[in-house]
Design a protein around this motif. Sequence first.
Motif, PDB file in Angstrom:
ATOM      1  N   GLY A  39     -78.255  25.691 -17.331  1.00  0.00           N
ATOM      2  CA  GLY A  39     -79.107  25.170 -16.408  1.00  0.00           C
ATOM      3  C   GLY A  39     -78.984  25.559 -15.096  1.00  0.00           C
ATOM      4  O   GLY A  39     -78.369  26.725 -14.932  1.00  0.00           O
ATOM      5  N   LYS A  40     -79.517  24.756 -14.176  1.00  0.00           N
ATOM      6  CA  LYS A  40     -79.605  25.378 -12.770  1.00  0.00           C
ATOM      7  C   LYS A  40     -79.282  24.054 -11.825  1.00  0.00           C
ATOM      8  O   LYS A  40     -79.529  23.090 -12.071  1.00  0.00           O
ATOM      9  CB  LYS A  40     -81.116  25.710 -12.298  1.00  0.00           C
ATOM     10  CG  LYS A  40     -81.537  26.951 -13.111  1.00  0.00           C
ATOM     11  CD  LYS A  40     -81.710  28.072 -12.343  1.00  0.00           C
ATOM     12  CE  LYS A  40     -82.399  29.249 -12.817  1.00  0.00           C
ATOM     13  NZ  LYS A  40     -81.498  30.303 -13.013  1.00  0.00           N
ATOM     14  N   ILE A  41     -78.546  24.401 -10.724  1.00  0.00           N
ATOM     15  CA  ILE A  41     -78.371  23.630  -9.842  1.00  0.00           C
ATOM     16  C   ILE A  41     -78.950  23.733  -8.458  1.00  0.00           C
ATOM     17  O   ILE A  41     -78.618  25.034  -8.044  1.00  0.00           O
ATOM     18  CB  ILE A  41     -76.898  23.255  -9.601  1.00  0.00           C
ATOM     19  CG1 ILE A  41     -76.057  22.693 -10.992  1.00  0.00           C
ATOM     20  CG2 ILE A  41     -76.337  22.194  -8.539  1.00  0.00           C
ATOM     21  CD1 ILE A  41     -74.485  22.577 -10.750  1.00  0.00           C
ATOM     22  N   TYR A  42     -79.817  23.041  -7.958  1.00  0.00           N
ATOM     23  CA  TYR A  42     -80.276  23.293  -6.738  1.00  0.00           C
ATOM     24  C   TYR A  42     -79.915  22.643  -5.479  1.00  0.00           C
ATOM     25  O   TYR A  42     -79.965  21.254  -5.624  1.00  0.00           O
ATOM     26  CB  TYR A  42     -81.900  23.241  -6.614  1.00  0.00           C
ATOM     27  CG  TYR A  42     -82.578  24.291  -7.525  1.00  0.00           C
ATOM     28  CD1 TYR A  42     -83.005  25.433  -7.430  1.00  0.00           C
ATOM     29  CD2 TYR A  42     -82.823  23.781  -8.881  1.00  0.00           C
ATOM     30  CE1 TYR A  42     -83.489  26.437  -8.208  1.00  0.00           C
ATOM     31  CE2 TYR A  42     -83.341  24.542  -9.770  1.00  0.00           C
ATOM     32  CZ  TYR A  42     -83.667  25.793  -9.414  1.00  0.00           C
ATOM     33  OH  TYR A  42     -84.282  26.653 -10.303  1.00  0.00           O
ATOM     34  N   VAL A  43     -79.365  22.929  -4.364  1.00  0.00           N
ATOM     35  CA  VAL A  43     -79.079  22.225  -3.192  1.00  0.00           C
ATOM     36  C   VAL A  43     -80.198  22.736  -1.989  1.00  0.00           C
ATOM     37  O   VAL A  43     -80.169  23.890  -1.710  1.00  0.00           O
ATOM     38  CB  VAL A  43     -77.543  22.634  -2.597  1.00  0.00           C
ATOM     39  CG1 VAL A  43     -77.420  21.748  -1.383  1.00  0.00           C
ATOM     40  CG2 VAL A  43     -76.711  21.570  -3.790  1.00  0.00           C
ATOM     41  N   GLY A  44     -80.938  21.881  -1.545  1.00  0.00           N
ATOM     42  CA  GLY A  44     -81.699  22.101  -0.590  1.00  0.00           C
ATOM     43  C   GLY A  44     -82.757  23.157  -0.772  1.00  0.00           C
ATOM     44  O   GLY A  44     -83.387  24.172  -0.163  1.00  0.00           O
ATOM     45  N   GLY A  45     -83.047  23.126  -2.072  1.00  0.00           N
ATOM     46  CA  GLY A  45     -84.015  24.032  -2.858  1.00  0.00           C
ATOM     47  C   GLY A  45     -83.568  25.285  -3.140  1.00  0.00           C
ATOM     48  O   GLY A  45     -84.321  26.194  -3.763  1.00  0.00           O
ATOM     49  N   LYS A  46     -82.514  25.743  -2.863  1.00  0.00           N
ATOM     50  CA  LYS A  46     -81.473  26.823  -3.226  1.00  0.00           C
ATOM     51  C   LYS A  46     -80.561  26.773  -4.644  1.00  0.00           C
ATOM     52  O   LYS A  46     -80.102  25.915  -4.469  1.00  0.00           O
ATOM     53  CB  LYS A  46     -80.538  27.532  -2.307  1.00  0.00           C
ATOM     54  CG  LYS A  46     -81.457  27.929  -0.959  1.00  0.00           C
ATOM     55  CD  LYS A  46     -80.437  28.455   0.151  1.00  0.00           C
ATOM     56  CE  LYS A  46     -81.179  28.390   1.616  1.00  0.00           C
ATOM     57  NZ  LYS A  46     -80.142  28.598   2.566  1.00  0.00           N
ATOM     58  N   ASP A  47     -80.870  27.760  -5.463  1.00  0.00           N
ATOM     59  CA  ASP A  47     -80.023  27.939  -6.494  1.00  0.00           C
ATOM     60  C   ASP A  47     -78.459  28.143  -6.209  1.00  0.00           C
ATOM     61  O   ASP A  47     -78.412  29.579  -5.662  1.00  0.00           O
ATOM     62  CB  ASP A  47     -80.555  28.962  -7.350  1.00  0.00           C
ATOM     63  CG  ASP A  47     -80.015  29.315  -8.746  1.00  0.00           C
ATOM     64  OD1 ASP A  47     -78.651  28.528  -8.892  1.00  0.00           O
ATOM     65  OD2 ASP A  47     -80.451  30.092  -9.666  1.00  0.00           O
ATOM     66  N   ILE A  48     -77.579  27.484  -6.409  1.00  0.00           N
ATOM     67  CA  ILE A  48     -76.349  27.521  -5.981  1.00  0.00           C
ATOM     68  C   ILE A  48     -75.496  28.705  -6.596  1.00  0.00           C
ATOM     69  O   ILE A  48     -74.716  29.227  -5.985  1.00  0.00           O
ATOM     70  CB  ILE A  48     -75.424  26.247  -6.102  1.00  0.00           C
ATOM     71  CG1 ILE A  48     -75.096  25.876  -7.492  1.00  0.00           C
ATOM     72  CG2 ILE A  48     -76.023  25.027  -5.290  1.00  0.00           C
ATOM     73  CD1 ILE A  48     -73.933  25.237  -7.614  1.00  0.00           C
ATOM     74  N   SER A  49     -76.102  29.141  -7.674  1.00  0.00           N
ATOM     75  CA  SER A  49     -75.316  30.232  -8.380  1.00  0.00           C
ATOM     76  C   SER A  49     -75.778  31.263  -7.581  1.00  0.00           C
ATOM     77  O   SER A  49     -74.897  32.519  -7.877  1.00  0.00           O
ATOM     78  CB  SER A  49     -75.696  30.540  -9.794  1.00  0.00           C
ATOM     79  OG  SER A  49     -77.172  30.584  -9.851  1.00  0.00           O
ATOM     80  N   LYS A  50     -76.599  31.328  -6.779  1.00  0.00           N
ATOM     81  CA  LYS A  50     -76.864  32.732  -5.966  1.00  0.00           C
ATOM     82  C   LYS A  50     -76.091  32.582  -4.390  1.00  0.00           C
ATOM     83  O   LYS A  50     -76.264  33.561  -3.672  1.00  0.00           O
ATOM     84  CB  LYS A  50     -78.383  32.858  -5.742  1.00  0.00           C
ATOM     85  CG  LYS A  50     -79.088  32.969  -7.082  1.00  0.00           C
ATOM     86  CD  LYS A  50     -80.448  33.723  -7.083  1.00  0.00           C
ATOM     87  CE  LYS A  50     -80.934  33.907  -8.392  1.00  0.00           C
ATOM     88  NZ  LYS A  50     -81.680  32.829  -8.943  1.00  0.00           N
ATOM     89  N   GLU A  51     -75.512  31.582  -4.026  1.00  0.00           N
ATOM     90  CA  GLU A  51     -74.836  31.352  -2.837  1.00  0.00           C
ATOM     91  C   GLU A  51     -73.628  31.897  -3.063  1.00  0.00           C
ATOM     92  O   GLU A  51     -73.022  31.897  -3.939  1.00  0.00           O
ATOM     93  CB  GLU A  51     -74.828  29.734  -2.521  1.00  0.00           C
ATOM     94  CG  GLU A  51     -76.180  29.382  -2.656  1.00  0.00           C
ATOM     95  CD  GLU A  51     -77.030  29.157  -1.233  1.00  0.00           C
ATOM     96  OE1 GLU A  51     -76.327  28.951  -0.335  1.00  0.00           O
ATOM     97  OE2 GLU A  51     -78.000  29.758  -1.285  1.00  0.00           O
TER      98      GLU A  51
END
Length: 376
Positions: free
Chosen positions: A57-69
């Motif tokens: 699945g995906k987790i978004y913080v402030g609209g951003k996918d955290i796996s890309k942070e």
Amino acid sequence: MLKFENVSKKYPNGYEAVKNISFEIGEGEILVLIGPSGCGKTTTMKMINRLVPHTGGKIYVGGKDISKENPVTLRKNMGYVIQQAGLFPHYTIEDNVGLIPELKKWDPEKKRSRVTEMLRLVGLAPEAFAKRYPKQLSGGQQQRVGVARALAADPEIILMDEPFGALDPITREQLQDELLRLQQNLKKTIVFVTHDMEEALKLGDKIAILKDGELVQIDTPDQILSNPANEFVEGFIGKNRIYQNPEYIPITDVMRENPSTSIAERSPAKAMTFMRQRKTDTLLVSDREGKLLGIVSAYDLSSQTTASNIGEIMHPVSFVLEDSATARDALALINEAPYGIIPVVTQNGVITGVVTRSSLLTAFASQWSNEKEELS
Ligand code: ADP
Ligand code: MG
């Protein structure tokens, strides 16, 4: 602000601690995660700051996918408070609170004034506490430092994992109140883990109930209390229902069934004998269909010598509740009710029970003893 989309966590040993959960919370909201030990609360929390990587699945913080942070940057932008405050024992209070500003390379003056401001905010005088070490503080004070540290770098999200769990009940309540007071001004997005439903009801804008890694229900406290999704949720909130939210307790849960009743045609002498047998000093009087007609007391009977049946002696009942009423209705009336009792009747007026001060007390007391069992 924070969004989970079909998020799962399978640990390397194959254990699936979180199963396909989805929810969303807005900016400035407090989400409380609650559930029994091992249900996946901490895992869910740690996936948000990537201390635990999610596996589906995906987790978004402030609209951003955290796996890309970048996980380190992500963590610096999230406050994190855990049960034993997680303070560094060899750092002063000041250095503990200034940890993230330090990592973010703030200039020393800005950092110092921020630390001072944060200590004041959580009710610790900087002059007295800045130079002390964690072990010189009480548990409650350490948790305050934990909160100050989480707030220091002005993060968008604050994660709190059973932050008040190890505190005595009074300190705990104080810190809850203070968190709510702080939140009025700060309007942070907060994810708060607890296993205490009372704490969840008090703090949560929304409450998410987890069981075996699954999200059983996510709703406002009101909705959770009034429309529990299933028996598990009902059981979980059970002990809190009566004294916190008597409006959600059906009257049928607090009434005594099989009250002493008698048809109106009975003679005063027979009614008296019956009352002695039942060890009661009041009788509800009904017609042959069981419909409530009135009430009569032992005193009424003994002071009346000419009546041939109790129908002639009884008083009309001014305080009656229908069986669709709630414990709150009973609490509102019980002190006014003549003889200290409130008959409960069906829609058709048939007697089904009676609420007395002692039946209410018994209901309350059993809640308290359940709670004590849980604490011990
Ligand atoms: P909670 O915080 O609700 O008590 P956790 O999220 O800590 O629960 O744990 C959920 C489940 O995952 C538990 O059964 C726990 O034993 C298991 N678990 C936690 N961490 C690991 C890990 N690193 N490896 C394997 N299983 C784990
Ligand atoms: Mg945990």
